[in-house]
Design a protein around this motif. Sequence first.
Motif, short mmCIF file in Angstrom:
data_model
loop_
_atom_site.label_atom_id
_atom_site.label_comp_id
_atom_site.label_asym_id
_atom_site.label_seq_id
_atom_site.Cartn_x
_atom_site.Cartn_y
_atom_site.Cartn_z
N HIS A 76 20.83 -5.21 6.65
CA HIS A 76 19.39 -5.01 6.46
C HIS A 76 18.64 -6.28 6.84
N CYS A 77 17.39 -6.10 7.21
CA CYS A 77 16.47 -7.22 7.31
C CYS A 77 15.20 -6.83 6.58
N ALA A 78 14.45 -7.82 6.13
CA ALA A 78 13.20 -7.53 5.43
C ALA A 78 12.14 -7.09 6.43
N HIS A 105 15.18 -4.27 -1.89
CA HIS A 105 16.11 -5.26 -2.40
C HIS A 105 15.41 -6.06 -3.50
N HIS A 165 18.10 -11.50 -3.36
CA HIS A 165 18.69 -12.02 -2.12
C HIS A 165 19.75 -13.05 -2.51
N MET A 188 12.95 -3.32 2.80
CA MET A 188 13.87 -3.65 3.88
C MET A 188 13.68 -2.72 5.07
#
Length: 245
Positions: free
Chosen positions: A51-53, A150, A153, A173
């Motif tokens: 995942h990425c934000a 999320h 982190h 995300m």
Amino acid sequence: MANPTIKDRRPPVTPAGQGKGAWLGTLEQGANLLQETTPLRGFDVYVVGFHCAKGRPEMQMEAHHYCRVVNDDLLQCVIFDGNTRDANLIGIEYIVSERVFDPLPEEEKDYWHPHNYEVLSGQLAAPGLPDAAEKAFLRLLLNSYGKTWHTWHTGRHDGEPGTDLPRGEPTLMWSFNRDGECDESLEQDRNTTMNLDTQTKHEQRRSFVDLAHPQRGVDTMADDFTDTTPIPGVVDVRHRGGATD
């Protein structure tokens, strides 16, 4: 084919705090550690991806999903930073079919990321399933969407530190949608440790390309990355030209 062994993936951070003797002692007195856990039963579908934000391309991490199939149109998942007993709970994801997603209000759709790249690229894997079963399961995720938050982190397995407690607001995300968006070191570290082969899975899923539909959100973060390459079958609904091999 025998069921492959799932490789251990330990969490990248140890949470703050010490011991758990007081908790266990109390539980043993009250229920001998046999409390009813009905809501957690059925969370036995395991997939791992990245995942990425949303809007923050530098915030990337590995995500281990344990999901319950509610019905053919909805999965509910809890997300951890590993697959061992000491893995940390870092978020949740709801996965819906295209059929459920399409009638949602436009402003609601902004929270949901597309899944076709994760499936077709081979990044998303279901460790422990034989190849044929994994391919069949991932086929069901084609054209689906996920809404993921999320809350913690904990860092990255390839070295970037996280926090020892959840801090701040939950983070919405997003998915990767082109080759080159996910940090190579992040993907390589997972593949090496868990004995996964993204390229082989990509080849195995080429037959899905003709089944893939244009999706909303493919281009949402396109300008946040550089030197990326589209892959066949991953197309934003706003331009249906697509990519070729």
